[in-house]
Design an enzyme around this catalytic site. Structure first.
Site, PDB file in Angstrom:
ATOM      1  N   GLY A 185       0.523  -5.559   3.681  1.00  0.00           N
ATOM      2  CA  GLY A 185       0.757  -4.440   2.768  1.00  0.00           C
ATOM      3  C   GLY A 185       0.104  -3.177   3.303  1.00  0.00           C
ATOM      4  O   GLY A 185       0.018  -2.964   4.521  1.00  0.00           O
ATOM      5  N   SER A 186      -0.434  -2.400   2.381  1.00  0.00           N
ATOM      6  CA  SER A 186      -0.826  -1.024   2.708  1.00  0.00           C
ATOM      7  C   SER A 186      -1.909  -0.901   3.757  1.00  0.00           C
ATOM      8  O   SER A 186      -2.065   0.161   4.350  1.00  0.00           O
ATOM      9  CB  SER A 186      -1.294  -0.322   1.433  1.00  0.00           C
ATOM     10  OG  SER A 186      -0.277  -0.365   0.479  1.00  0.00           O
ATOM     11  N   THR A 187      -2.718  -1.944   3.954  1.00  0.00           N
ATOM     12  CA  THR A 187      -3.752  -1.811   4.978  1.00  0.00           C
ATOM     13  C   THR A 187      -3.126  -1.529   6.328  1.00  0.00           C
ATOM     14  O   THR A 187      -3.759  -0.949   7.210  1.00  0.00           O
ATOM     15  CB  THR A 187      -4.619  -3.076   5.066  1.00  0.00           C
ATOM     16  OG1 THR A 187      -3.764  -4.209   5.058  1.00  0.00           O
ATOM     17  CG2 THR A 187      -5.584  -3.153   3.887  1.00  0.00           C
ATOM     18  N   LYS A 206      -0.952   0.586   6.916  1.00  0.00           N
ATOM     19  CA  LYS A 206      -0.628   2.014   7.046  1.00  0.00           C
ATOM     20  C   LYS A 206      -1.573   2.718   8.020  1.00  0.00           C
ATOM     21  O   LYS A 206      -1.208   3.715   8.640  1.00  0.00           O
ATOM     22  CB  LYS A 206      -0.700   2.692   5.680  1.00  0.00           C
ATOM     23  CG  LYS A 206       0.501   2.352   4.803  1.00  0.00           C
ATOM     24  CD  LYS A 206       0.339   2.902   3.406  1.00  0.00           C
ATOM     25  CE  LYS A 206       1.462   2.397   2.507  1.00  0.00           C
ATOM     26  NZ  LYS A 206       1.121   2.505   1.090  1.00  0.00           N
TER      27      LYS A 206
END
Lengths: 690, 389
Positions: free
Chosen positions: A289-291, A293
């Site tokens: 997920g967002s990690t 990014k």
């Protein structure tokens, strides 16, 4: 008939021939025994003269970086009985059931069997065994043995691994370093005579056991403790199915802590399932997920596609790419690149990464170590999942940029983050620092190993400030500490339902990966919560865990090692014990005990260690002083009374420079330093001969 | 009477065996002597003393005219003395290993069965030489002898010492066999022994056990009883050449009686097949020399006496070797000259001395006479023998 002799000559010849035949028969029989069956009888003879006593080597210990023992061995007894010899089976069964915690009939049944050997209990601790042995029943049999012990129980259990009852490593470091830890068992060959008296035979010199090497980990016991405690707390709070924490030193790749939930106690490993023994940090891959990014941002910045202040329209929370809708948790309008990271906007990130070519993006991901195992040197490491750009769909790049369609391990994430904040250097993570033998010699010293530089220092600094923003004002606000500036990134990923191949609406992987302190990061800490039920966001389920860990470890001095205890040089009392007793100093206690027992020598053990440090003869009894470890260094042998030639044969010339005084022949009368002095480095040895 | 020369072959052979005996007794017993008496040479010293005494007795007896043994009812006295002692043994003997075989005399243990052996040989030789052809008769010939023999053999059997009593029966039986006794008488007597022997064996379970174990062990020597198994291990370990003097391991308390009845096994372990073969060849040489004396000596008493002593030495040697190598299921027989033991050495010294004394006469006959004359005489003798058979 008158001339008839008194002797019947024919019968006499008959008798003579008979005797000659008897002689031939004898010769034939002797030939059969002595020449034809020579091998058979020789081997039978050998078997009855010689008895090999195995001298078990002690399995190496596992220490953390400061020498705290994480796994070690202690003496235990295998208790058995010969039911035909047991005198008071009922009493014994009752006592055993009391001490060994099993029903009395269990033992009663065993003791009534017609076999000559029945195990009563294996790996019984010394205290318990002594109580049973106090019965002095002739049917009791006991073997001293080692048992693996893990003083910190569940802490780092998955990393350390565990052993089977025979002390064979079955997981983790124990398995990985099985060969080195195990050492080499030695043996003493004793000679027996008829009534089973034993004597030591110089023709069969004893092979001393070679103890296993000690493994020194990069782990820090204190940090590990904090990680374990906070992980447990966090898991309980968020009601997660599982949780993982790994803490790295970003400037070397050394693993400082590695914690998993659920865990197990390696002291009682049989009672736990494989699920609990799995080292999820390295074995489980998940969609981050967002990690992820941060990695996307790293690529964008490094390729100079975007600057931190470039702005992007975030479509008010819903964005359709091809036929797929992407959503943000909050509706955002125009956001700067920095804000996209801070607010963790999926749409913003996807749109920002559009100019980034797929192959370039792939190259960066690969450079950060995704899709390949980190090479930490542990078995069962997963390499995660990173598809080749050729197979990517139109959506793939967008998905990967926000952490989907990619599988990573917690360790991979932590390693990549370390590279992102330490100036761009991807270190190979490592957990074993070095191996060390009982003499203190060091093997396989590991050095931090840079695999490659992934991004420039400037980009790295930029990313750090992004991550600081995440904590200061973004999704990671829960990781914020009052007294210290930290940075990090939250991640919340829906989990794929393996049956329907669709993302589940209420199962998440929540994570937070951060570093501290901001200026000169000493720690990278990744916290991953699997399926938290009580607040599924990374910022809620994982960030507080990170915060608590950092809060507790940031003040730990890098040098929190306990003061090294130096061994005082001790004068050993050298005693000419029984004539042919070999020098058993330095032996593992069970080996020494086995040897003494086999020879019927009375002995007593003093001290709680497992290595014989000195032996003293007192009142016909041998006192074994024990110690945990043999003192590093070598003792000066006793050379007085030997001829010079004999003396020189006894001296380890790699440790002593021999100087001679007096005649160059004759008998050594004096020596300096005196026998038993512990020598730490090469030194001179003065021998006076006359 | 002019003395002839003694048979030096026998002297040399016996001296050799005595010497080997001392060396082997030392090798086999030193460990035990050290443990029991705190001196490695305890048994060696005793064996040397007995060996020298025995040698001296041998020299002494070789100067004694054996023919004087026939006079003054000496054979009868010997038999009576033996009988008395044997009976006395059943009452007041020292019990060693469950059998009463010894008189304790303070400085030594005296074994009357050794004396009995001597008496039986002398008496049988005397009886056969007196009766000559009359031995063929049942009532006046063989039966009285049988009675006297059983007076000695039965008490020995009751000690119990089955092996020795069997040896006594065999030696006296063989002496009888080469006399003019009738074959049918001998066979009859022999057959009558079988039920007696069977009865004795069945009454003693340990004998039975020993024999059944012996039969069992034929398939696999490692099934043998402990002592025999250890004996075989010792022999087998020796191989062709053996391990050399003092290198026996069986003597380290593995092999019981390693310096007495089972010394031959230690010998085989230290000197191998070659060594035991040499020892056995010496015994065969003694047999040959004994038979030569038997043939040459003119008088019947000398012939039977020489034969009896020769058979006694050779059969003991061979049967001891057979026991040690599991050919026979018996125990309790010493190896002549080599085994440790005072009584048996003294007895051997005595009997070899007499044998040498006989050899003087035999040599005088064969060397003093004109060679041709002797040849003619021998031809004549042969013809007589052939014609009578």
């Amino acid at each position: 008939m008158a001339k008839q002799t008194v002797l019947n000559r024919a019968r006499l010849i008959f008798v003579a021939i008979g005797i000659i035949l008897l002689w031939l028969l004898l010769e034939f029989n002797l030939f059969r025994i002595q020449v034809v069956d020579h091998q058979l009888f020789s081997s039978v003879a050998r078997r009855q003269y010689l008895k090999k006593i195995p001298l078990p080597a002690m399995r190496g210990n596992i220490f953390d970086r400061y020498g705290n023992k994480l796994a070690g061995s202690s003496i235990h007894y295998d208790l058995a009985a010969d039911p035909t010899l047991v005198q008071k089976p009922r009493q014994m069964a009752r006592l055993c059931s009391k001490i060994l915690n099993r029903p009395e009939n269990y033992f009663a049944a065993k003791l009534s069997r017609k076999s000559r050997f029945q195990y009563l209990g294996r790996k019984v601790s010394e205290d318990k065994a002594k109580q049973i042995l106090a019965l002095h029943d002739p049917g009791l049999i006991h073997f001293p043995n080692f048992r693996r012990q893990y003083p910190y129980g569940r802490y780092a259990a998955q990393l350390l691994g565990f052993t089977d009852p025979d002390d064979k490593g079955l997981g983790g470091i124990e398995l990985q370093y099985e060969k080195q830890l195990r050492g080499q068992a030695g043996a003493a060959v004793l000679q027996y005579d008829g009534p089973r008296r034993v004597f030591y035979n110089a023709d069969n010199p004893m092979r001393r056991p070679k103890d296993g090497l000690d493994v020194y980990l990069t782990l820090d016991k204190n940090i590990q403790t904090v990680a374990e405690q906070e992980l447990l707390k966090g898991v309980k709070k968020s009601k997660a199915r599982a949780g993982m924490v790994v803490i790295l030193d970003p400037n070397s790749g050394a693993v400082l802590a590695m914690a998993n939930y659920p865990g197990f106690d390696p002291n009682r490993q049989q009672k736990f399932s494989a699920e609990e023994k799995r080292n999820r940090v390295i074995a489980d891959s998940y969609e981050p997920g967002s990690t992820m990014k941060i990695m996307t941002a790293a690529a964008l910045l490094q390729e100079q596609i975007h600057k931190a202040d470039d702005i992007v329209f975030c479509e008010n929370g819903s964005f359709k790419l091809y036929n797929k809708h992407f959503h943000d948790t909050k509706k955002h309008g125009w956001l700067s690149f920095r804000k996209v990271i801070e607010k963790s906007s999926n749409i913003g990130m996807i749109k920002l990464s559009m100019p980034l070519p797929a192959s370039t993006f792939f190259r960066y991901l690969k450079s950060f170590g995704f899709g390949t195992a980190t090479g930490i040197g542990l078995q069962g490491e997963s390499s995660g999942r990173l598809d080749n750009p050729q197979t990517w769909s139109g959506l793939s790049k967008a998905s990967i940029s926000i952490g989907y369609e990619i599988g990573v391990t917690t360790l991979q994430m932590a390693t990549a983050y370390a590279a992102a904040i330490n100036g761009g250097y991807l270190y190979r993570p490592y957990v074993v620092d070095h191996l060390q033998d009982t003499q203190g010699d060091i093997y396989d010293q590991k050095r931090p190993q840079i695999i490659r530089q992934v991004i420039s220092k400037e980009v790295s600094d930029q990313l750090r400030s992004f991550m600081r923003g995440v904590v200061d004002r973004g999704t990671g606000i829960n990781a914020k500490l009052d007294e210290i500036i930290v940075g990090g990134k939250t991640g919340t990923a829906r989990k794929m339902d393996m049956k329907t191949k669709r993302y589940d609406l209420n199962r998440y992987t929540a994570s937070f990966i951060g570093f501290a302190p901001f200026e000169h990061p000493r720690f990278v800490c990744a916290v991953v919560m699997d399926e938290p039920k009580n607040g599924h966001f990374g910022g809620k389920a994982a960030a507080p865990v990170f915060r608590e860990i950092i809060r507790r470890i940031i003040h730990l001095e890098a040098d929190s090692r306990p003061s090294q205890q130096t061994q005082p040089a001790k004068q050993l009392i050298f005693t000419r014990t029984l004539k042919d007793l070999p020098d058993i100093t330095g032996f593992q206690l069970p080996s020494a005990v086995a040897l003494l027992k086999a020879r019927g020598i009375r002995y007593r053990v003093e001290g709680k260690g497992s290595v014989v440090d000195q032996i003293v003869l007192r009142k016909k009894k041998i006192i074994l002083h024990t110690k945990e470890k043999l003192s590093v260094g070598k003792k000066v042998p006793n050379l007085i009374g030997l001829t010079l030639r004999e003396a020189l044969a006894k001296v380890d010339l790699s440790r002593f420079r021999v100087q001679l005084d007096g005649t160059r022949s004759g008998i050594v009368r004096r020596q300096s330093p005196s026998p038993g002095t512990v020598i730490k480095k090469r030194s001179s040895l003065l021998l006076t001969c006359r | 009477m002019k003395r002839g020369k003694v048979d030096l072959n026998i002297v040399i052979s016996v001296t050799f065996l005595l010497f080997v005996g001392m060396v082997m007794v030392f090798s086999a017993s030193s460990m035990m002597a050290d443990k029991k008496f705190g001196s490695l040479t305890y048994y060696l010293r005793k064996q040397m003393m007995w060996g020298i005494l025995s040698f001296g007795l041998m020299i002494l007896m070789s100067r004694f005219d054996y023919r004087r043994l026939q006079h003054h009812k000496l054979p009868h006295i010997l038999i009576l003395l033996s009988f008395t002692l044997l009976i006395g043994l059943l009452v007041g003997g020292v019990r060693i290993n469950g059998a009463r075989r010894w008189f304790h005399l303070g400085f030594m243990n005296f074994q009357p069965s050794e004396l009995a052996k001597l008496s039986i040989i002398i008496y049988t030789a005397y009886y056969l030489s007196v009766k000559k052809a009359e031995i063929a008769k049942l009532k006046s010939g063989i039966l009285p002898l049988m009675f006297v023999l059983s007076l000695i053999i039965l008490p020995v059997m009751l000690q119990p010492d089955l092996s020795t009593s069997l040896m006594l029966a065999i030696i006296s039986g063989l002496m009888l066999f080469v006399s003019r006794a009738r074959l049918k008488h001998l066979v009859g007597m022999g057959l009558s022994f079988i039920p007696a022997a069977l009865f004795l064996m069945s009454s003693r379970s340990y004998q039975q056990g020993r024999i059944s174990q012996w039969i069992h062990a034929w398939g696999n020597p490692l099934n043998a009883a402990y002592q025999i198994r250890q004996s075989l291990i010792g022999l087998g370990r020796g191989g062709w050449m053996g391990h050399g003097l003092g290198q026996s391991k069986q003597k380290f308390f593995f092999l019981p009686d390693s310096h007495t009845d089972f010394i031959f096994s230690i010998l085989g372990e230290e000197w191998g097949f070659i060594g035991v073969t040499i020892i056995l060849l010496v015994f065969m040489f003694l047999l040959y020399r004994g038979l030569v004396i038997t043939r040459r000596v003119p008088d019947a008493f000398g012939k039977f006496l020489a034969l009896g002593f020769t058979l006694n030495i050779v059969l003991y040697g061979l049967i001891n070797a057979g026991v040690v190598s599991m050919l026979f299921p018996a125990t309790g027989l010493p190896m002549p000259f080599i085994s440790y033991g005072g009584s048996h050495l003294m007895f051997l010294g005595f009997s070899v001395g007499l044998l040498l004394s006989i050899s003087r006469v035999a040599n005088r006959v064969s060397t003093n006479g004109n060679w041709t004359e002797f040849r003619q005489k021998r031809e004549q003798l042969y013809q007589t023998v052939i014609s009578t058979d």
